[in-house]
Motif scaffolding. Sequence first.
Motif, PDB file in Angstrom:
ATOM      1  N   GLY A   1       0.779  -1.226   0.000  1.00  0.00           N
ATOM      2  CA  GLY A   1       0.000   0.000   0.000  1.00  0.00           C
ATOM      3  C   GLY A   1       0.813   1.280   0.000  1.00  0.00           C
ATOM      4  O   GLY A   1       0.247   2.379   0.020  1.00  0.00           O
ATOM      5  N   LYS A   2       2.134   1.174  -0.039  1.00  0.00           N
ATOM      6  CA  LYS A   2       2.970   2.375  -0.036  1.00  0.00           C
ATOM      7  C   LYS A   2       2.957   3.034  -1.416  1.00  0.00           C
ATOM      8  O   LYS A   2       2.715   2.384  -2.436  1.00  0.00           O
ATOM      9  N   SER A   3       3.235   4.337  -1.440  1.00  0.00           N
ATOM     10  CA  SER A   3       3.337   5.056  -2.704  1.00  0.00           C
ATOM     11  C   SER A   3       4.635   4.672  -3.390  1.00  0.00           C
ATOM     12  O   SER A   3       5.539   4.075  -2.774  1.00  0.00           O
ATOM     13  N   VAL A   4       4.758   5.023  -4.664  1.00  0.00           N
ATOM     14  CA  VAL A   4       5.987   4.719  -5.395  1.00  0.00           C
ATOM     15  C   VAL A   4       7.175   5.415  -4.738  1.00  0.00           C
ATOM     16  O   VAL A   4       8.256   4.831  -4.600  1.00  0.00           O
ATOM     17  N   ALA A   5       6.984   6.655  -4.296  1.00  0.00           N
ATOM     18  CA  ALA A   5       8.062   7.393  -3.645  1.00  0.00           C
ATOM     19  C   ALA A   5       8.480   6.725  -2.340  1.00  0.00           C
ATOM     20  O   ALA A   5       9.676   6.595  -2.044  1.00  0.00           O
ATOM     21  N   GLU A   6       7.511   6.296  -1.547  1.00  0.00           N
ATOM     22  CA  GLU A   6       7.814   5.625  -0.276  1.00  0.00           C
ATOM     23  C   GLU A   6       8.524   4.296  -0.515  1.00  0.00           C
ATOM     24  O   GLU A   6       9.466   3.943   0.196  1.00  0.00           O
ATOM     25  N   ALA A   7       8.052   3.545  -1.516  1.00  0.00           N
ATOM     26  CA  ALA A   7       8.676   2.259  -1.838  1.00  0.00           C
ATOM     27  C   ALA A   7      10.108   2.467  -2.319  1.00  0.00           C
ATOM     28  O   ALA A   7      11.009   1.706  -1.955  1.00  0.00           O
ATOM     29  N   ALA A   8      10.309   3.494  -3.142  1.00  0.00           N
ATOM     30  CA  ALA A   8      11.655   3.785  -3.653  1.00  0.00           C
ATOM     31  C   ALA A   8      12.602   4.112  -2.507  1.00  0.00           C
ATOM     32  O   ALA A   8      13.748   3.627  -2.464  1.00  0.00           O
ATOM     33  N   TYR A   9      12.153   4.912  -1.551  1.00  0.00           N
ATOM     34  CA  TYR A   9      12.997   5.287  -0.414  1.00  0.00           C
ATOM     35  C   TYR A   9      13.338   4.068   0.435  1.00  0.00           C
ATOM     36  O   TYR A   9      14.494   3.863   0.821  1.00  0.00           O
ATOM     37  N   ALA A  10      12.349   3.237   0.731  1.00  0.00           N
ATOM     38  CA  ALA A  10      12.576   2.051   1.567  1.00  0.00           C
ATOM     39  C   ALA A  10      13.561   1.092   0.930  1.00  0.00           C
ATOM     40  O   ALA A  10      14.318   0.400   1.617  1.00  0.00           O
ATOM     41  N   ALA A  11      13.549   1.033  -0.410  1.00  0.00           N
ATOM     42  CA  ALA A  11      14.417   0.092  -1.132  1.00  0.00           C
ATOM     43  C   ALA A  11      15.792   0.673  -1.448  1.00  0.00           C
ATOM     44  O   ALA A  11      16.642  -0.037  -1.978  1.00  0.00           O
ATOM     45  N   GLY A  12      15.991   1.961  -1.146  1.00  0.00           N
ATOM     46  CA  GLY A  12      17.303   2.551  -1.356  1.00  0.00           C
ATOM     47  C   GLY A  12      17.513   3.214  -2.698  1.00  0.00           C
ATOM     48  O   GLY A  12      18.662   3.519  -3.062  1.00  0.00           O
ATOM     49  N   PHE A  13      16.446   3.457  -3.449  1.00  0.00           N
ATOM     50  CA  PHE A  13      16.575   4.184  -4.715  1.00  0.00           C
ATOM     51  C   PHE A  13      16.586   5.680  -4.421  1.00  0.00           C
ATOM     52  O   PHE A  13      16.001   6.136  -3.431  1.00  0.00           O
ATOM     53  N   SER A  14      17.206   6.465  -5.299  1.00  0.00           N
ATOM     54  CA  SER A  14      17.334   7.901  -5.048  1.00  0.00           C
ATOM     55  C   SER A  14      15.988   8.615  -5.073  1.00  0.00           C
ATOM     56  O   SER A  14      15.774   9.576  -4.336  1.00  0.00           O
ATOM     57  N   ASP A  15      15.081   8.152  -5.923  1.00  0.00           N
ATOM     58  CA  ASP A  15      13.735   8.723  -5.971  1.00  0.00           C
ATOM     59  C   ASP A  15      12.811   7.771  -6.732  1.00  0.00           C
ATOM     60  O   ASP A  15      13.235   6.707  -7.198  1.00  0.00           O
ATOM     61  N   ALA A  16      11.530   8.164  -6.848  1.00  0.00           N
ATOM     62  CA  ALA A  16      10.536   7.308  -7.495  1.00  0.00           C
ATOM     63  C   ALA A  16      10.881   7.058  -8.958  1.00  0.00           C
ATOM     64  O   ALA A  16      10.687   5.951  -9.475  1.00  0.00           O
ATOM     65  N   ALA A  17      11.397   8.091  -9.626  1.00  0.00           N
ATOM     66  CA  ALA A  17      11.738   7.935 -11.048  1.00  0.00           C
ATOM     67  C   ALA A  17      12.865   6.923 -11.227  1.00  0.00           C
ATOM     68  O   ALA A  17      12.840   6.111 -12.167  1.00  0.00           O
ATOM     69  N   HIS A  18      13.849   6.956 -10.333  1.00  0.00           N
ATOM     70  CA  HIS A  18      14.963   6.002 -10.397  1.00  0.00           C
ATOM     71  C   HIS A  18      14.459   4.580 -10.202  1.00  0.00           C
ATOM     72  O   HIS A  18      14.857   3.656 -10.918  1.00  0.00           O
ATOM     73  N   PHE A  19      13.576   4.386  -9.238  1.00  0.00           N
ATOM     74  CA  PHE A  19      12.986   3.069  -8.972  1.00  0.00           C
ATOM     75  C   PHE A  19      12.218   2.559 -10.188  1.00  0.00           C
ATOM     76  O   PHE A  19      12.425   1.435 -10.666  1.00  0.00           O
ATOM     77  N   THR A  20      11.347   3.390 -10.733  1.00  0.00           N
ATOM     78  CA  THR A  20      10.522   2.990 -11.875  1.00  0.00           C
ATOM     79  C   THR A  20      11.377   2.719 -13.109  1.00  0.00           C
ATOM     80  O   THR A  20      11.167   1.744 -13.831  1.00  0.00           O
ATOM     81  N   ARG A  21      12.356   3.573 -13.346  1.00  0.00           N
ATOM     82  CA  ARG A  21      13.242   3.415 -14.507  1.00  0.00           C
ATOM     83  C   ARG A  21      14.046   2.123 -14.414  1.00  0.00           C
ATOM     84  O   ARG A  21      14.184   1.387 -15.399  1.00  0.00           O
ATOM     85  N   THR A  22      14.568   1.824 -13.239  1.00  0.00           N
ATOM     86  CA  THR A  22      15.353   0.606 -13.049  1.00  0.00           C
ATOM     87  C   THR A  22      14.480  -0.630 -13.192  1.00  0.00           C
ATOM     88  O   THR A  22      14.872  -1.623 -13.819  1.00  0.00           O
ATOM     89  N   PHE A  23      13.285  -0.593 -12.619  1.00  0.00           N
ATOM     90  CA  PHE A  23      12.356  -1.718 -12.698  1.00  0.00           C
ATOM     91  C   PHE A  23      12.002  -2.000 -14.159  1.00  0.00           C
ATOM     92  O   PHE A  23      12.013  -3.150 -14.604  1.00  0.00           O
ATOM     93  N   ARG A  24      11.721  -0.931 -14.915  1.00  0.00           N
ATOM     94  CA  ARG A  24      11.364  -1.105 -16.328  1.00  0.00           C
ATOM     95  C   ARG A  24      12.547  -1.651 -17.131  1.00  0.00           C
ATOM     96  O   ARG A  24      12.375  -2.515 -17.990  1.00  0.00           O
TER      97      ARG A  24
END
Length: 261
Positions: A214-237
């Motif tokens: 239920g966390k937002s993309v930004a919250e999930a990115a922070y918890a996983a150690g990504f610099s921001d939501a865009a970095h998390f989404t870009r890496t995942f893709r």
Amino acid sequence: MLLPASQYVGASAFAWPAALFLWGPGSRTDLHRHHCVQLVMALDGTLRFRQRPRQRWTRCAAVLVRPDAWHEVNARETDVLIAFVDPESELGVALVARTGSDVAPIPPATVAEWRTQLGEPTSLTGVRVEPWVTGTLLHDRRPSSIDHRVKRVLRELPNRLAEAEAVSLNAIAASVRLSPSRFLHLFTASVGVPLRPYVLWLRLQCGARELAGGKSVAEAAYAAGFSDAAHFTRTFRRMIGATPRQVLRRGFAARDFHLKG
């Protein structure tokens, strides 16, 4: 080799070192490519794939995709099991060795054997997926023991993901009193994948877990150690060929999506 504790992700996903296995309703993807080895298997019936626009579809029960190969898959008519595997990992190397083509169907006899091993699709869990991975996909591997210092790092890494410096090679090697070069060799020999891609896959799995909770993309990115939501989404893709939200919307992630340490 098998880690001390494999990681289950609820009822419809299974986390493996530098890999993620998902199963659930099939769908159609656009033409795309990603930097991982991918196995897509219809748990019943068939699926279709092609490698370029307007190309004639090839129908089969399972398809294997090499890293960075263009592909489009239509599996709307069945449930599927999908494996996303780092190409540098022991499992990735074993899968790539099964074909000489960028995108190739798995022989029907092999798929029939795999389906028998996995059992009834509607009740599939990680408990049945893990022995299939270790006993079949990694059948020819040479078992290796895990050094006690690597075991310690494996236990601690999931709790360090939010801090970039804490998961650097230098910091981790120092924590077990080894030189970076010695630790990297020991880690790769024990786990079957180098430290850097292993940490990246841990972060992807952690981020997906947070989203499913239920966390937002930004919250999930922070918890996983990504610099921001865009970095998390870009890496995942880049690694998987879809955004985290797209994967979760397909119904692969179970309600109790979690990682066991």
